[in-house]
Design a protein around this motif. Structure first.
Motif, short mmCIF file in Angstrom:
data_model
loop_
_atom_site.label_atom_id
_atom_site.label_comp_id
_atom_site.label_asym_id
_atom_site.label_seq_id
_atom_site.Cartn_x
_atom_site.Cartn_y
_atom_site.Cartn_z
N ASP A 150 -6.25 -1.02 -4.01
CA ASP A 150 -6.85 -0.21 -5.32
C ASP A 150 -7.16 1.21 -4.81
O ASP A 150 -6.83 2.04 -5.58
N LEU A 151 -7.63 1.14 -3.58
CA LEU A 151 -7.99 2.38 -3.17
C LEU A 151 -7.05 3.60 -2.82
O LEU A 151 -6.86 4.64 -3.31
N LEU A 152 -5.84 2.87 -2.44
CA LEU A 152 -4.81 3.78 -1.94
C LEU A 152 -3.76 4.00 -3.20
O LEU A 152 -3.11 4.96 -3.42
N ALA A 153 -3.55 3.12 -4.03
CA ALA A 153 -2.53 2.75 -5.01
C ALA A 153 -3.12 3.00 -6.44
O ALA A 153 -2.34 3.30 -7.36
N LYS A 169 -3.31 11.43 -6.76
CA LYS A 169 -4.75 11.64 -6.36
C LYS A 169 -4.83 10.95 -4.94
O LYS A 169 -4.29 9.89 -4.62
N VAL A 170 -5.43 11.60 -3.95
CA VAL A 170 -5.68 10.94 -2.39
C VAL A 170 -7.14 10.42 -2.46
O VAL A 170 -7.97 10.94 -3.02
N PRO A 171 -7.26 9.45 -1.73
CA PRO A 171 -8.41 8.97 -1.38
C PRO A 171 -9.51 9.80 -0.82
O PRO A 171 -9.22 10.69 -0.04
N ALA A 172 -10.72 9.72 -1.04
CA ALA A 172 -11.98 10.36 -0.46
C ALA A 172 -11.97 9.87 1.10
O ALA A 172 -11.75 8.62 1.25
N GLU A 173 -12.25 10.89 1.93
CA GLU A 173 -12.54 10.42 3.28
C GLU A 173 -13.75 9.31 3.46
O GLU A 173 -13.81 8.30 4.19
N ASP A 178 -15.13 3.62 4.60
CA ASP A 178 -15.63 2.23 4.26
C ASP A 178 -14.37 1.38 4.33
O ASP A 178 -14.84 0.07 4.66
N LEU A 179 -13.15 1.78 4.05
CA LEU A 179 -12.26 0.63 4.22
C LEU A 179 -12.06 0.47 5.85
O LEU A 179 -11.87 -0.69 6.22
N HIS A 180 -12.31 1.36 6.71
CA HIS A 180 -12.29 1.12 8.12
C HIS A 180 -13.25 -0.05 8.54
O HIS A 180 -13.03 -0.96 9.07
N GLY A 331 -8.44 14.74 8.77
CA GLY A 331 -9.15 15.14 7.76
C GLY A 331 -8.13 15.13 6.31
O GLY A 331 -6.86 15.55 6.68
N VAL A 332 -8.42 14.47 5.40
CA VAL A 332 -7.52 14.30 4.11
C VAL A 332 -7.73 15.52 3.13
O VAL A 332 -8.64 15.85 2.93
N GLN A 333 -6.56 16.23 3.01
CA GLN A 333 -6.38 17.37 2.21
C GLN A 333 -5.85 16.98 0.77
O GLN A 333 -4.88 16.14 0.69
N PRO A 334 -6.45 17.61 -0.25
CA PRO A 334 -5.93 17.32 -1.53
C PRO A 334 -4.31 17.79 -1.56
O PRO A 334 -4.03 18.79 -1.16
N GLU A 335 -3.58 17.12 -2.28
CA GLU A 335 -2.15 17.66 -2.39
C GLU A 335 -1.55 17.51 -3.56
O GLU A 335 -1.54 16.20 -4.15
N THR A 336 -0.79 18.45 -4.26
CA THR A 336 -0.37 18.12 -5.56
C THR A 336 1.35 18.04 -5.48
O THR A 336 1.77 19.18 -5.23
N PRO A 337 1.75 17.19 -5.85
CA PRO A 337 3.27 17.31 -5.57
C PRO A 337 3.80 18.09 -6.73
O PRO A 337 3.52 18.04 -7.71
N ASN A 338 4.89 18.86 -6.17
CA ASN A 338 5.52 20.05 -7.17
C ASN A 338 7.10 19.93 -6.92
O ASN A 338 7.58 20.30 -6.08
#
Lengths: 431, 249
Positions: A150-153, A169-173, A178-180, A331-338
Motif C-alpha cells: 500500500d505504502l509503495l504502490a 507519488k513517493v512515500p514520505a520518509e 515506520d516500515l523499517h 533522503g527521499v526526493q520528490p520526482e515527477t516523471p516527464n
C-alpha cells in the motif's frame, strides 16, 4: 498394478482452474494429464492500439496476486522501448515495492494455501479453531506485507503509483521509517513460522525429479529484479531481449495456456529455480533458515518450492531493511516523471513470486502499442508439472486413492501456479 | 436463524477481488462469525451444493459458464456480483471491441481453431441472471464488501453513491488531475472509493463504472477548458466504462 481412475476437476487452493486426470489399467498407466481449462481472456489482443499510458493499468489485471510484477515488467518494457532512464531512487523504490509483493504472495501461499495440507485440514477455516496461533501469525505477516505494498504502490493489488520514468507519488520518509520498524518486528515472526514449518516438514512428500531450472541471474545477487536469463543447463546467460529463444512456446491440446521448453522437454521456474541458481547470495537469516531445513546444492524435490519461499521471505525482509537504510540515508526526493512517447520496442523482465516473467512491447511514435508478447511463469511450469506427474504416478499408483489425489494436488500447489495469468499471455508476431 | 451459507465462484478474471476478501485479515474472522463459508475454490477444499448467498467473481465469456451461472442462481437466495468484471464486464469489455476470431488468432496463432480455445464476447453477470447486489471496483474495496454483506445479513439495502468521484476527490483536497494535463474519468465515474487514484496522484480510470447521472455537460466544459476532446475521454473510457454506452451530444 491396481486399476485407478482419478479425475480431479478444478484443483482447489490454487489461483485459477486446473484439472488432473489419471487412468491406470492393469500394469500400465494409460493416461496422465494436467489440464488447464481456464477461460481464455485474450488480453493480449485487447492491448493492441492502446496508449502506453494505459498499458500497465490493463496488464496488471492479468493477475490479482502478481499485479505488481506485471506492472513493473510492463513499465520496464515501455522504458526499454522508449529509452527512458530512471533515477537510482526510483529503481530502489520499485525494488522495495517488488519485494513487498513477493512477501505478500509467499505468505499467502505458505500460510493459507499449503499449511492446511501439512496440518491435515481442508482449508485455513478449521485451523482458526485448531491452530489459532499459527493463523494469527500468518495474518500478521500478510497484513504487514500488504501495508508495505500500500505504502509503495498506492494499494495492495493493481498498483497506482508506478509510472514510466518514475513514481506519481513517493512515500514520505517518516512512513519508510515506520516500515523499517514494522519489518524489523517481522524477523522473530519469521523465525517462529520457520520452526512451525520445520516441525511439519516430514509431511511434504519425498519425490525427486531433476529438471532444468530457469531464473534471472545477476552478479553476486539473489536477484528478483535485475539481470539476465540463467539456466541450470547453461553456463552462459541469455540477454532479456532474446527471451523468445528461451521459452520456445507451443500449444498443447490439454490447455488454454501455452507451454514452454528450452534445453529439455520442460523446465521449472519459481523459488526452487532461483534457489538452484543463486542460493550462494542469500542473506544471513535466509541462509540460516535454509540450513535448518537441510537445503543445500541443487534441490530436485518440487514439493520443496514452498520451503524455499519461506527462505526467500527471510531474504526479502533482511534485504529490504538494508534497502530502506540506504534510501533513508540518501533522503527521499520528490520526482515527477516527464516522459514523451516515441517509437521503439523493448523487453521488461522481473521474477514474479512464482517465476520469471517476460513482457515485450512495440510502440509507434505516438506511444500506441502495435505488438506485444507476454510470457508468464506458470506457462513455463505447465509442461514441468505434466512431466512430474508422469514420473510420480507410477511410483505411487498402488497407494490409497485419496493419498494419490492429495499428493497430486499438493504437487500442483507447490508450484504456486497462477493459472488465470497463464491463459492471458500474449503472442503477437513481430516482423 | 442459523448463519447464512456463503459460496464464492470465480469466472473470467484475475481473482484479485477475492484476494481483497483475504486481505481483510482479522476481519475475516468477523465475517465468518455472521456467514458460514461453504465453498471457495481458491481458499478452501471443502465443497457444497447448498448455499444461501452466492458471490460471483469474473465475467461470463463462454456458453458453459452461462449454464454454470444459471445453476448457481437457482440454488441461491441472494447473488452478489463481486468486482468490475462481474458487475459491469470490467476490463474484459475491451475484448468486445475486437473481432473475436481475429483476436484468437493473434493470441494462439495457427492453433486458434482448436475448439478448447473458443470464447464468446464478454457479459457481465446481470446480463445472464438476476443480481441482487453489486460490489463495484477493480479491485473491490474490502470495506465496501464488508458493508454490503453486513446489510444483506441485517436485511437492509446498501446505499452506494450515485454521484461522481469528483465529489470525493474535492473532499480529499486533491488538485484536479486536469491541472496536471491528464485525462481523468472522475467527473463521470461513480463515487464510493474515496477517490483512491487521484489521491495517489494519478487519474481515475473509471473502474467503478459510470455514475447514474454522469454530468456530461460539466465533463464537456472541463474537456474544453483543458483542451481535451471527447475522443481523448473515450479512449480511456474503453478500459472500464465502455458499458453501458453513453451518448454524447
Amino acid at each position: 498394478m491396481s486399476k485407478k481412475s482419478i479425475n480431479i476437476q478444478h484443483v482447489t487452493r490454487i489461483e485459477g482452474h486446473g484439472n488432473i486426470v489419471v487412468n491406470a489399467g492393469d500394469g500400465h498407466i494409460e493416461k496422465v494429464e494436467w489440464q488447464v481449462p481456464e477461460a481464455p481472456r485474450l488480453f493480449e489482443a485487447m492491448i493492441l492500439g492502446r496508449s502506453w499510458e494505459d498499458l500497465q493499468t490493463i496488464v496488471s489485471r492479468i493477475c490479482g496476486i502478481c499485479s505488481i510484477s506485471h506492472s513493473l515488467a510492463c513499465i520496464k518494457g515501455i522504458e526499454a522501448a522508449m529509452d527512458i532512464v530512471v533515477s537510482e531512487q526510483t529503481d530502489k523504490l520499485r525494488l522495495l515495492a517488488h519485494y513487498s509483493e513477493q512477501l505478500q504472495s509467499h505468505v499467502l501461499h505458505i500460510g493459507y494455501l499449503v499449511a492446511p495440507d501439512l496440518l491435515g485440514a481442508k482449508s485455513v477455516v478449521p485451523l482458526v479453531e485448531t491452530h489459532f496461533d499459527l493463523v494469527r501469525l500468518v495474518i500478521k505477516l500478510h497484513r504487514q506485507a500488504n501495508a508495505w505494498s500500500d505504502l509503495l504502490a498506492g494499494r495492495t493489488t493493481h498498483p497506482l503509483t508506478f509510472k514510466p520514468g518514475g513514481f506519481s507519488k513517493v512515500p514520505a520518509e517518516a512512513s519508510l521509517r515506520d516500515l523499517h520498524a514494522g519489518l524489523t518486528n517481522l524477523i522473530p515472526d519469521l523465525k517462529t513460522l520457520s520452526s512451525v514449518l520445520l516441525s511439519l516438514a516430514d509431511k511434504l512428500p519425498t519425490f525427486e525429479r531433476e529438471t532444468e531450472y530457469v531464473a534471472l541471474r545477476q552478479a553476486d545477487t539473489y536477484t528478483f529484479y535485475h539481470g539476465h536469463i540463467g539456466s541450470s543447463d547453461a553456463t552462459e546467460t541469455v540477454p532479456l531481449n532474446r527471451f523468445e529463444t528461451v521459452v520456445n512456446e507451443y500449444i498443447s491440446p490439454q490447455s488454454t495456456a501455452k507451454w514452454a521448453r528450452w534445453h529439455r522437454e520442460s523446465y521449472a521456474v519459481g523459488a526452487l529455480a532461483r534457489f538452484n541458481l543463486n542460493s550462494a547470495y542469500l542473506s544471513p537469516l535466509a541462509q540460516e533458515v535454509a540450513h535448518a531445513f537441510g537445503l543445500r546444492g541443487k534441490l530436485t524435490n518440487p514439493y520443496l518450492n514452498t520451503i524455499v519461499q519461506l527462505v526467500e521471505c527471510a531474504h526479502i525482509v533482511e534485504t529490504s531493511l538494508a534497502l530502506l537504510d540506504s534510501l533513508l540515508t540518501a533522503g527521499v526526493q520528490p520526482e515527477t516523471p516527464n516522459v514523451q512517447p516515441r517509437a521503439g520496442e523493448g523487453v521488461g523482465c522481473v521474477e514474479a513470486p512464482r517465476g520469471i516473467l517476460f513482457h515485450r512491447y512495440a510502440f509507434n511514435a505516438q506511444g500506441i502499442c502495435t505488438a506485444a508478447n507476454l510470457v508468464i511463469p506458470t506457462n513455463q511450469n505447465h509442461g514441468n508439472i505434466q512431466k512430474d506427474f508422469e514420473t510420480l504416478i507410477p511410483q505411487i499408483i498402488d497407494r490409497d486413492e485419496e493419498e494419490i489425489k492429495l499428493w497430486l494436488e499438493m504437487l500442483v500447489r507447490s508450484y504456486d501456479p497462477c493459472v488465470s495469468c497463464s491463459t492471458h499471455y500474449l503472442n503477437v508476431e513481430f516482423v | 436463524m442459523s448463519k447464512p451459507r456463503l459460496a464464492l465462484f470465480d469466472f473470467a478474471c484475475c481473482e484479485g477481488c477475492q484476494l481483497q476478501i483475504v486481505n481483510m485479515e482479522e476481519e475475516i474472522l468477523d465475517l465468518i462469525s455472521v456467514v458460514h463459508p461453504v465453498q471457495w475454490r481458491e481458499a478452501m477444499s471443502e465443497q457444497s451444493e447448498e448455499y444461501d448467498i452466492a458471490v460471483i467473481e469474473g465475467s461470463i465469456t463462454r456458453p458453459e459458464d452461462e449454464e454454470r451461472l444459471r445453476r448457481i442462481r437457482e440454488r441461491s437466495r441472494f447473488l452478489i456480483a463481486l468486482g468490475s468484471c462481474a458487475a459491469t464486464g470490467g476490463i474484459n469489455n475491451l475484448k468486445n471491441q475486437l473481432n473475436l476470431k481475429e483476436a484468437q488468432r493473434i493470441v494462439y496463432g495457427d492453433a486458434a481453431d482448436m475448439p478448447h480455445l473458443d470464447t464468446d464476447s464478454t457479459k457481465s453477470v446481470d446480463e445472464v441472471v438476476l443480481v441482487d447486489f453489486k460490489v463495484l471496483g477493480c479491485p473491490i474495496d474490502k470495506q465496501e464488501f464488508a458493508y454490503i454483506v453486513r446489510c444483506l445479513v441485517l436485511g437492509k439495502t446498501p446505499e452506494i453513491p450515485t454521484y461522481p468521484i469528483c465529489v470525493e476527490c474535492k473532499l480529499q483536497e486533491n488538485t484536479c488531475r486536469y491541472e496536471h494535463g491528464e485525462i481523468c474519468l472522475g467527473p463521470i465515474t461513480r463515487a464510493g472509493c474515496g477517490a483512491r487514484c487521484p489521491s495517489e496522484a494519478t487519474w481515475c480510470f473509471g473502474c467503478r463504472g459510470l455514475s447514474d447521472e454522469p454530468n456530461v455537460y460539466a465533463a464537456r466544459e472541463v474537456m474544453d477548458k483543458y483542451r481535451k476532446t471527447p475522443s481523448d475521454l473515450e479512449e480511456r473510457m474503453a478500459l472500464f466504462c465502455s458499458k453501458p454506452r453513453y451518448d454524447h451530444e
